[in-house]
Design a protein around this motif. Sequence first.
Motif, short mmCIF file in Angstrom:
data_model
loop_
_atom_site.label_atom_id
_atom_site.label_comp_id
_atom_site.label_asym_id
_atom_site.label_seq_id
_atom_site.Cartn_x
_atom_site.Cartn_y
_atom_site.Cartn_z
N ILE A 228 -10.67 24.93 -24.61
CA ILE A 228 -10.24 26.19 -24.01
C ILE A 228 -10.53 27.34 -24.98
O ILE A 228 -10.40 27.20 -26.19
CB ILE A 228 -8.72 26.14 -23.68
CG1 ILE A 228 -8.45 25.08 -22.62
CG2 ILE A 228 -8.20 27.49 -23.26
CD1 ILE A 228 -9.01 25.40 -21.26
N ASP A 229 -10.90 28.50 -24.45
CA ASP A 229 -11.15 29.67 -25.29
C ASP A 229 -9.91 30.53 -25.48
O ASP A 229 -9.74 31.16 -26.53
CB ASP A 229 -12.24 30.56 -24.65
CG ASP A 229 -13.56 29.83 -24.48
OD1 ASP A 229 -13.99 29.16 -25.43
OD2 ASP A 229 -14.14 29.92 -23.38
N MET A 230 -9.07 30.59 -24.44
CA MET A 230 -7.92 31.50 -24.48
C MET A 230 -6.73 30.88 -23.76
O MET A 230 -6.90 30.25 -22.72
CB MET A 230 -8.29 32.83 -23.80
CG MET A 230 -7.17 33.85 -23.73
SD MET A 230 -7.63 35.33 -22.75
CE MET A 230 -8.86 36.04 -23.84
N VAL A 231 -5.54 31.06 -24.33
CA VAL A 231 -4.30 30.66 -23.69
C VAL A 231 -3.49 31.92 -23.41
O VAL A 231 -3.28 32.74 -24.31
CB VAL A 231 -3.49 29.68 -24.57
CG1 VAL A 231 -2.10 29.45 -23.99
CG2 VAL A 231 -4.24 28.37 -24.73
N VAL A 232 -3.04 32.06 -22.18
CA VAL A 232 -2.20 33.20 -21.79
C VAL A 232 -0.86 32.63 -21.32
O VAL A 232 -0.82 31.77 -20.43
CB VAL A 232 -2.84 34.03 -20.68
CG1 VAL A 232 -1.96 35.22 -20.34
CG2 VAL A 232 -4.23 34.51 -21.10
N THR A 233 0.23 33.09 -21.93
CA THR A 233 1.55 32.55 -21.60
C THR A 233 2.57 33.67 -21.51
O THR A 233 2.26 34.84 -21.80
CB THR A 233 1.97 31.48 -22.63
OG1 THR A 233 3.16 30.83 -22.20
CG2 THR A 233 2.16 32.07 -24.01
N ASP A 234 3.77 33.34 -21.08
CA ASP A 234 4.77 34.37 -20.80
C ASP A 234 5.66 34.70 -22.00
O ASP A 234 6.27 35.77 -22.03
CB ASP A 234 5.64 33.96 -19.60
CG ASP A 234 6.32 32.61 -19.80
OD1 ASP A 234 5.72 31.74 -20.48
OD2 ASP A 234 7.42 32.40 -19.26
N LYS A 235 5.75 33.81 -22.96
CA LYS A 235 6.60 34.03 -24.13
C LYS A 235 5.84 33.66 -25.40
O LYS A 235 4.92 32.85 -25.37
CB LYS A 235 7.88 33.19 -24.03
CG LYS A 235 8.77 33.54 -22.86
CD LYS A 235 10.00 32.62 -22.82
CE LYS A 235 10.86 32.93 -21.62
NZ LYS A 235 12.03 32.00 -21.53
N LYS A 236 6.27 34.23 -26.51
CA LYS A 236 5.63 33.92 -27.78
C LYS A 236 5.80 32.44 -28.11
O LYS A 236 6.93 31.94 -28.16
CB LYS A 236 6.23 34.77 -28.90
CG LYS A 236 5.56 34.55 -30.25
CD LYS A 236 6.18 35.44 -31.31
CE LYS A 236 5.51 35.19 -32.67
NZ LYS A 236 6.07 36.06 -33.73
N PRO A 237 4.70 31.71 -28.33
CA PRO A 237 4.82 30.29 -28.69
C PRO A 237 5.45 30.12 -30.08
O PRO A 237 5.55 31.08 -30.85
CB PRO A 237 3.36 29.80 -28.68
CG PRO A 237 2.62 30.82 -27.87
CD PRO A 237 3.31 32.12 -28.12
N SER A 238 5.84 28.91 -30.38
CA SER A 238 6.42 28.62 -31.70
C SER A 238 5.38 28.84 -32.79
O SER A 238 4.17 28.90 -32.53
CB SER A 238 6.91 27.17 -31.75
OG SER A 238 5.79 26.27 -31.70
N GLU A 239 5.84 28.96 -34.03
CA GLU A 239 4.93 29.15 -35.15
C GLU A 239 3.95 27.97 -35.27
O GLU A 239 2.78 28.15 -35.64
CB GLU A 239 5.71 29.33 -36.45
CG GLU A 239 6.48 30.64 -36.54
CD GLU A 239 5.58 31.86 -36.39
OE1 GLU A 239 4.46 31.86 -36.95
OE2 GLU A 239 6.01 32.82 -35.71
N ALA A 240 4.44 26.75 -34.97
CA ALA A 240 3.56 25.57 -35.04
C ALA A 240 2.42 25.70 -34.03
O ALA A 240 1.27 25.38 -34.34
CB ALA A 240 4.37 24.31 -34.77
N TRP A 241 2.74 26.16 -32.82
CA TRP A 241 1.70 26.34 -31.81
C TRP A 241 0.76 27.49 -32.17
O TRP A 241 -0.46 27.37 -31.99
CB TRP A 241 2.34 26.58 -30.44
CG TRP A 241 2.61 25.32 -29.69
CD1 TRP A 241 3.82 24.74 -29.47
CD2 TRP A 241 1.64 24.46 -29.07
NE1 TRP A 241 3.67 23.58 -28.74
CE2 TRP A 241 2.35 23.39 -28.48
CE3 TRP A 241 0.26 24.50 -28.95
CZ2 TRP A 241 1.71 22.36 -27.79
CZ3 TRP A 241 -0.38 23.47 -28.26
CH2 TRP A 241 0.34 22.42 -27.69
N LEU A 242 1.29 28.57 -32.69
CA LEU A 242 0.42 29.69 -33.08
C LEU A 242 -0.56 29.26 -34.17
O LEU A 242 -1.74 29.64 -34.14
CB LEU A 242 1.28 30.86 -33.58
CG LEU A 242 2.09 31.59 -32.49
CD1 LEU A 242 2.99 32.63 -33.13
CD2 LEU A 242 1.17 32.25 -31.46
#
Length: 256
Positions: A228-242
């Motif tokens: 995947i090139d881009m992930v769009v989500t509704d809330k800020k992901p966790s630091e581990a995911w970022l």
Amino acid sequence: MATLSIERKNLILEKLNKDKKVVVSKLAEEFSVSEETIRRDLDKLEKEGFAIKSYGGAILNENNDNDMPFQLRQRSNMEGKRAIARILSEYIKDGDHIFIDPSSTGVSIIKACEGKKHLTIITNSVEVLLELSENDEWDVISTGGQLVPNYLALVGPKCINSIESFHADKVILSCKGLDMERGITDANELFSQVKQKMLKSAAQKILAVDSSKFNKIAFSQICKIGDIDMVVTDKKPSEAWLKYFDDNGISVLYEE
């Protein structure tokens, strides 16, 4: 007033999904039917994998890999889907050719793009087709294929062959699970096969996924997250995911 069987079952499923449990006697009173009728509804929901019957009622099957019917998914986390749609509407440009999958998020994205010019939408979503049925500003292409009951989705060989005949600027996909080890997953293989073909037939690959899908694994893998090139989500992901997205060169967008 008594409700139709399929409508009643979906309302029970919605209540089960919200409250995690239901009671036979209360449902019978609410829907003006016998307790035996409610038990038959719960039998069906148990066979479909959504419920686990218990004494006097049922509880939600949290380990179920089946996706909820479209009408129920459409009403869940509506604000999160609108947030994702608002972000993506800024990245969709006039003249884009876009694959849209059969998700309730996809419908929200289409609504948010009202006013864009000369878009071409290629979709296996009956709901998206209906939403755009009176839009004479865009080109709307149905993939065709076999209809999956309750999901308003088209799948199968004809659908896949149709997708292979196009090349789009963007594909916007949904999923049921997002896991660092197991990748991006969906409820069943038929859905995954269609989304895999969309990914191969598009230049930019965008995953539109609300925060509830993170760290979840569903039955069938669509692809690895690195595809995947881009992930769009509704809330800020966790630091581990970022950090994971950054390490894999994936852009991530969310509303602050």
